[in-house]
Every structure is written in structure tokens, then in C-alpha cells.
Write an enzyme that holds these catalytic residues in place. Structure first.
Site, PDB file in Angstrom:
ATOM      1  N   GLY A 110      -6.253   5.834  -5.973  1.00 40.48           N
ATOM      2  CA  GLY A 110      -7.455   6.686  -6.445  1.00 40.48           C
ATOM      3  C   GLY A 110      -8.493   6.185  -6.974  1.00 40.48           C
ATOM      4  O   GLY A 110      -9.615   6.919  -7.843  1.00 40.48           O
ATOM      5  N   ASP A 142      -3.281   2.579  -8.379  1.00 43.60           N
ATOM      6  CA  ASP A 142      -3.705   1.733  -7.937  1.00 43.60           C
ATOM      7  C   ASP A 142      -3.523   0.786  -8.801  1.00 43.60           C
ATOM      8  O   ASP A 142      -2.179   0.551  -9.294  1.00 43.60           O
ATOM      9  CB  ASP A 142      -5.754   2.140  -8.312  1.00 43.60           C
ATOM     10  CG  ASP A 142      -6.319   1.780  -7.812  1.00 43.60           C
ATOM     11  OD1 ASP A 142      -6.176   0.430  -7.984  1.00 43.60           O
ATOM     12  OD2 ASP A 142      -7.126   2.272  -6.813  1.00 43.60           O
ATOM     13  N   ASP A 168       1.012  -2.020  -5.644  1.00 43.32           N
ATOM     14  CA  ASP A 168       0.491  -1.856  -4.290  1.00 43.32           C
ATOM     15  C   ASP A 168       0.722  -1.628  -3.546  1.00 43.32           C
ATOM     16  O   ASP A 168       1.853  -1.687  -3.321  1.00 43.32           O
ATOM     17  CB  ASP A 168       0.689  -4.033  -4.708  1.00 43.32           C
ATOM     18  CG  ASP A 168       0.243  -4.419  -3.149  1.00 43.32           C
ATOM     19  OD1 ASP A 168      -0.091  -4.168  -2.820  1.00 43.32           O
ATOM     20  OD2 ASP A 168       0.613  -5.545  -3.095  1.00 43.32           O
ATOM     21  N   PHE A 169      -0.095  -1.255  -2.681  1.00 38.93           N
ATOM     22  CA  PHE A 169       0.727  -0.065  -1.787  1.00 38.93           C
ATOM     23  C   PHE A 169       1.025  -1.396  -0.038  1.00 38.93           C
ATOM     24  O   PHE A 169       1.691  -0.405   0.457  1.00 38.93           O
ATOM     25  CB  PHE A 169      -0.823   0.754  -1.671  1.00 38.93           C
ATOM     26  CG  PHE A 169      -2.017   0.038  -0.612  1.00 38.93           C
ATOM     27  CD1 PHE A 169      -1.865  -0.607  -0.401  1.00 38.93           C
ATOM     28  CD2 PHE A 169      -3.415   1.033  -1.758  1.00 38.93           C
ATOM     29  CE1 PHE A 169      -3.859  -0.837  -0.020  1.00 38.93           C
ATOM     30  CE2 PHE A 169      -4.837   0.369  -1.161  1.00 38.93           C
ATOM     31  CZ  PHE A 169      -4.894  -0.598  -0.519  1.00 38.93           C
ATOM     32  N   HIS A 195      -9.366   3.508   5.994  1.00 37.70           N
ATOM     33  CA  HIS A 195     -10.345   3.301   6.892  1.00 37.70           C
ATOM     34  C   HIS A 195     -11.017   1.121   6.324  1.00 37.70           C
ATOM     35  O   HIS A 195     -11.433   0.655   7.415  1.00 37.70           O
ATOM     36  CB  HIS A 195     -11.684   4.047   6.671  1.00 37.70           C
ATOM     37  CG  HIS A 195     -12.415   3.904   5.252  1.00 37.70           C
ATOM     38  ND1 HIS A 195     -13.870   4.212   4.918  1.00 37.70           N
ATOM     39  CD2 HIS A 195     -12.017   3.382   4.601  1.00 37.70           C
ATOM     40  CE1 HIS A 195     -13.736   3.973   3.883  1.00 37.70           C
ATOM     41  NE2 HIS A 195     -13.204   3.429   3.201  1.00 37.70           N
TER      42      HIS A 195
HETATM   43  C1  LIG Z   1     -11.887   1.860  -1.100  1.00 36.42           C
HETATM   44  S1  LIG Z   1     -11.281   2.595  -2.890  1.00 36.42           S
HETATM   45  C2  LIG Z   1     -10.999   3.585  -2.851  1.00 36.42           C
HETATM   46  C3  LIG Z   1     -10.900   4.477  -4.263  1.00 36.42           C
HETATM   47  C4  LIG Z   1     -10.502   6.028  -4.156  1.00 36.42           C
HETATM   48  N1  LIG Z   1      -9.904   6.286  -3.331  1.00 36.42           N
HETATM   49  C5  LIG Z   1     -12.255   6.873  -3.183  1.00 36.42           C
HETATM   50  O1  LIG Z   1     -11.945   7.098  -2.986  1.00 36.42           O
HETATM   51  O2  LIG Z   1     -12.481   6.952  -4.650  1.00 36.42           O
HETATM   52  C6  LIG Z   1     -10.063   1.175  -2.521  1.00 36.42           C
HETATM   53  C7  LIG Z   1      -8.928   1.765  -3.119  1.00 36.42           C
HETATM   54  O3  LIG Z   1      -7.995   1.162  -2.972  1.00 36.42           O
HETATM   55  C8  LIG Z   1      -7.706  -0.649  -4.043  1.00 36.42           C
HETATM   56  N2  LIG Z   1      -6.798  -1.118  -3.890  1.00 36.42           N
HETATM   57  C9  LIG Z   1      -6.917  -1.786  -3.160  1.00 36.42           C
HETATM   58  N3  LIG Z   1      -5.948  -2.753  -2.423  1.00 36.42           N
HETATM   59  C10 LIG Z   1      -4.789  -2.464  -3.097  1.00 36.42           C
HETATM   60  C11 LIG Z   1      -3.368  -2.803  -3.223  1.00 36.42           C
HETATM   61  N4  LIG Z   1      -3.014  -3.857  -2.230  1.00 36.42           N
HETATM   62  N5  LIG Z   1      -2.782  -2.028  -3.710  1.00 36.42           N
HETATM   63  C12 LIG Z   1      -3.019  -0.631  -4.345  1.00 36.42           C
HETATM   64  N6  LIG Z   1      -4.333  -0.211  -4.334  1.00 36.42           N
HETATM   65  C13 LIG Z   1      -5.279  -1.007  -3.372  1.00 36.42           C
HETATM   66  C14 LIG Z   1      -9.005  -0.854  -5.158  1.00 36.42           C
HETATM   67  O4  LIG Z   1      -8.309  -1.057  -6.195  1.00 36.42           O
HETATM   68  C15 LIG Z   1      -9.547   0.612  -4.595  1.00 36.42           C
HETATM   69  O5  LIG Z   1      -9.350   1.394  -5.386  1.00 36.42           O
END
Ligand SMILES: C[S@@+](CC[C@H](N)C(=O)[O-])C[C@H]1O[C@@H](n2cnc3c(N)ncnc32)[C@H](O)[C@@H]1O
Length: 398
Positions: free
Chosen positions: A242, A266, A287-288, A307
Site C-alpha cells: 500500500g 510494503d 516481500d510479496f 498490473h
Molecule cells: C505501483 S505501487 C502501488 C502502491 C499502492 N498500492 C498504490 O496504489 O498507491 C507498487 C508498490 O509495490 C511495492 N512493492 C514492489 N515490490 C514489492 C515486493 N517485492 N514486496 C512488497 N511490496 C513491493 C512498492 O514499494 C510500491 O509501494
């Protein structure tokens, strides 16, 4: 000279615009009407613009984007909003820039309507100028210009080298070609040497829905998600990746009477920069691509995450969320574009190509979402389109 065909086309588009806006009612002032009116206005412009001129204007339009990015670099918008009228010399002195550069950049910016020309070398402001000095807007300008411009410029060559295939590997796409790396963009941004880029990215994510209405203002949250039993020991809402918690805050502000535990997930680095959260929000680093530590929540919410990935990585992420969900109780709520098969709004189609160039990823049509969830073993409870042309909601359950 306007030909008869052009005149009729323009009149039809103008009539559509008038029809959209003439009724004075709540529905006529809705987001859907605004988007329809905008489409009619664009059709009107196109009917009067000659293809040759329209294409030249379009081909030269990156100069506007360059002028905006440079003005953000020089703090020009912040300087302009300090006073009603500012001279080119004052802007140049405060920005530490050459006055001729200020005049040349602002010539484009004022002629596009992002600031006001009040005389020779004199500038005023309008709503656009004020918007340009907003912290979230500047994060967007910085992140998108600095990363998407090189990736977009590299894309035609990348396609040629890769047999005009659809990029699906986050390690090999136009972004990697542009930046000479084989690291996926998020991991690359998180490198210590990219600290400022990472900060701009996260500021962009805070505001990247633009002015489109938040899901909590149009989606029937109470009826669809909160009407059954709620376990008050378990989290109510987990925002998976998020960012800095902006969507959680919107939810909490929209439903102040709904009591519950909220979890912001996050990367640790991002959570560290989320500093203005209420006590009800717990931060949990994840880490998702690994199993999620927070089990049995009522709602797992993911905006702009799936996406960012083609199906193999998206399925990997989904599997980890699924392992946290409780059958018969938890919902997964996806807030992403649901592209129509035909007549896609331009903004959604552009967003799709942005995902392609930066992430080797995609926006999905309804049937693409259905096959992704089917492959993940999830069943779709409902797909909901927002008013206007923004991101939809997909509610899925185990
Ligand atoms: C496009 S942003 C979307 C953020 C939020 N959900 C929004 O809509 O504003 C993608 C998010 O995924 C997080 N992210 C990227 N790789 C990740 C990982 N391996 N594990 C957890 N979070 C991750 C990034 O830090 C970022 O906050």
C-alpha cells in the site's frame, strides 16, 4: 477554410458536448458526464485540426513535457505561485537560471495554459500552475519523466530486437534496454544509488490516481464487504503493498465509525517513509513474493500491484495472498483498470503501455482478469466499473 464535412463533424461533436452539459441536475454534474463531455470536446478539436498539423503538434509535444520537468527542477512553479505577477528576471534569479531559458520554457508552458502570460516576460498563475507546485504532482512529473521517457524512447528498438513480441519478463523490457540493466524496475529503484528516484516513485504512488474518485466513494463497501460477521480480533483491512498508506487513510476517513485493525504492508524501506499514519494502522514489512505474515483478515486490498506484473509473477503474488485468506470469510479486493474489449478510454490504454515499457506488464481486460483468477483458484464475486474512466474493483474469494 473549413470543408462542409469538417463543419458537420465539428457541429455534431459540439452538439454532443452541449447535450452532456446542458442539463442542470446532479447526474449531469457526475464524473461520468465530465468524462463524456471531455471525449466530445476532444472529438471537436480533432474535427477542426488537420491531420498534418495535429501530427506535428503531437510529435513536438514532448517539448512541453521537457519544459515542465525542467521547471520542476528549477522550482519555477513554486516561484511563480509566490506572487500574482513575476518577471522572467525574478524567476531566473531565484531559480539560478539564464533568463533566456526561463522565457523560452515559459513560452511553451503559458501557451499550453499551465501558467498565464501577462506581458513581455511577465507571468501570472492559474489552477494548473498551483497544481504544478503540489508535492505529489512534482513526484509524478519527476518519476514519470525520468523513467518513462527513456523507456518509451527505447521501446521501438527493443521490439525490433525481440521479434516484436509482448514483453512479459520483468528483467528484459524497454526499461532495461534504456537503463542498461537486467534488474526489474522496483529492485533497481531500491538500489542505494537510486535513493532520490525511489523517493520520487513513492511520492508519485501517493497521488497516482489523479483526480479520479477513490473506490471508497463509489463502491458499496458496507453492503458488499462488511455486511457479514466481522472477527474483531483479526485485521479488518490489509493494504498489500500500500505504499505510504494513502489508500488506507482514505478508507479510514470515509468510514470513521467502522472500528477495526488496519495493516499497511510494503517493503521495509517504503514503510519507513510512511510517517503520518494513525495508531489504528500497523506497519508490517513484506516481500510479496514470499508468504504473507498477516492471516485471516476480512479484506486484502491491492491497488496497482497486479498490473505491475505479467501473469507468472502475478500468480506468484496471488498465491501468497491466498495462503493468508480464510475460506468463507476473507475477500481479496483488486483496484485496477478493467479494460473493455472495445472502446477503451485513452487514459487506460496509455496506462497499459506505460506498464509495458516500465514493467513488461499490462492492464487487463475482464477476460484476462477472469483467466488469471481462474488459474489462481479464486472465484470472482463481482467486477465493478467506476463512474468515469478510472480503475475498477474486482472482489474475489477463495
Ligand atoms: C505501483 S505501487 C502501488 C502502491 C499502492 N498500492 C498504490 O496504489 O498507491 C507498487 C508498490 O509495490 C511495492 N512493492 C514492489 N515490490 C514489492 C515486493 N517485492 N514486496 C512488497 N511490496 C513491493 C512498492 O514499494 C510500491 O509501494
Amino acid at each position: 477554410m473549413i470543408s462542409e464535412a469538417e463543419r458537420i463533424e465539428a457541429l455534431e461533436a459540439a452538439q454532443k458536448l452541449v447535450d452532456c452539459l446542458s442539463e442542470d441536475s446532479e447526474s449531469a454534474r457526475s464524473e461520468s458526464t465530465r468524462v463524456q463531455a471531455l471525449q466530445a470536446a476532444n472529438a471537436l478539436t480533432r474535427s477542426l485540426e488537420r491531420p498534418e498539423d495535429g501530427l506535428i503538434k503531437f510529435a513536438y509535444s514532448p517539448t512541453i513535457w521537457m519544459a515542465i520537468r525542467t521547471c520542476v527542477h528549477m522550482n519555477v512553479f513554486n516561484i511563480l505561485v509566490e506572487k500574482e505577477t513575476t518577471s522572467a528576471r525574478e524567476v531566473a534569479e531565484k531559480a539560478g537560471a539564464d533568463e533566456i531559458i526561463i522565457r523560452r520554457l515559459l513560452r511553451v508552458i503559458t501557451s499550453y495554459g499551465y501558467a498565464v502570460e501577462k506581458g513581455d516576460g511577465l507571468y501570472g498563475i492559474n489552477e494548473w500552475t498551483k497544481h504544478m507546485q503540489n508535492r505529489l504532482t512534482q513526484g509524478m512529473i519527476t518519476y514519470i519523466f525520468d523513467h518513462s521517457m527513456p523507456a518509451i524512447a527505447a521501446a521501438p528498438e527493443w521490439f525490433k530486437e525481440n521479434g516484436f513480441q509482448n514483453p512479459t519478463d520483468p528483467r528484459n523490457g524497454p526499461f532495461q534496454k534504456a537503463f542498461g540493466t537486467n534488474i526489474p524496475i522496483f529492485q533497481w529503484l531500491a538500489l542505494p544509488e537510486n535513493k532520490e528516484r525511489w523517493d520520487a516513485a513513492n511520492t508519485f504512488f501517493e497521488g497516482d490516481r489523479g483526480n479520479r474518485p477513490s473506490w471508497v466513494t463509489w463502491f458499496p463497501v458496507q453492503d458488499e464487504l462488511l455486511s457479514g460477521k466481522i472477527d474483531d480480533q483479526a485485521p479488518l483491512l490489509v493494504d498489500v503493498a500500500g505504499g505510504r498508506g494513502h489508500d488506507l487513510l482514505e478508507f479510514i476517513n470515509q468510514f470513521p465509525c467502522v472500528k477495526g485493525k488496519y495493516v499497511l504492508q510494503d517493503l521495509q524501506k517504503v514503510l519507513d517513509s510512511a510517517t503520518n499514519l494513525p495508531a489504528a494502522v500497523e506497519k508490517r514489512a513484506i516481500d510479496f513474493f514470499n508468504e504473507s505474515p498477516v492471516k485471516g483478515a476480512k479484506i486484502y486490498y491491492m491497488k496497482f500491484i497486479l498490473h505491475d506484473y505479467a501473469d507468472p509473477e502475478a500468480l506468484h503474488i496471488l498465491k501468497n495472498v491466498i495462503s493468508s485468506m480464510e475460506k468463507g470469510y476473507s475477500y481479496l479486493v483488486i483496484n485496477d483498470f478493467i479494460l473493455p474489449d472495445t472502446g477503451c478510454p485513452l487514459i487506460a490504454a496509455e496506462w497499459d503501455l506505460m506498464m509495458l515499457t516500465l514493467m513488461s506488464a499490462m492492464e487487463r481486460t475482464e477476460s484476462q482478469w477472469r483467466s488469471l483468477f481462474y488459474a489462481a483458484g479464486l472465484s470472482i464475486k463481482g467486477l465493478y466499473q467506476p463512474p468515469g474512466d478510472g480503475q475498477g474493483i474486482i472482489v474475489v474469494a477463495l
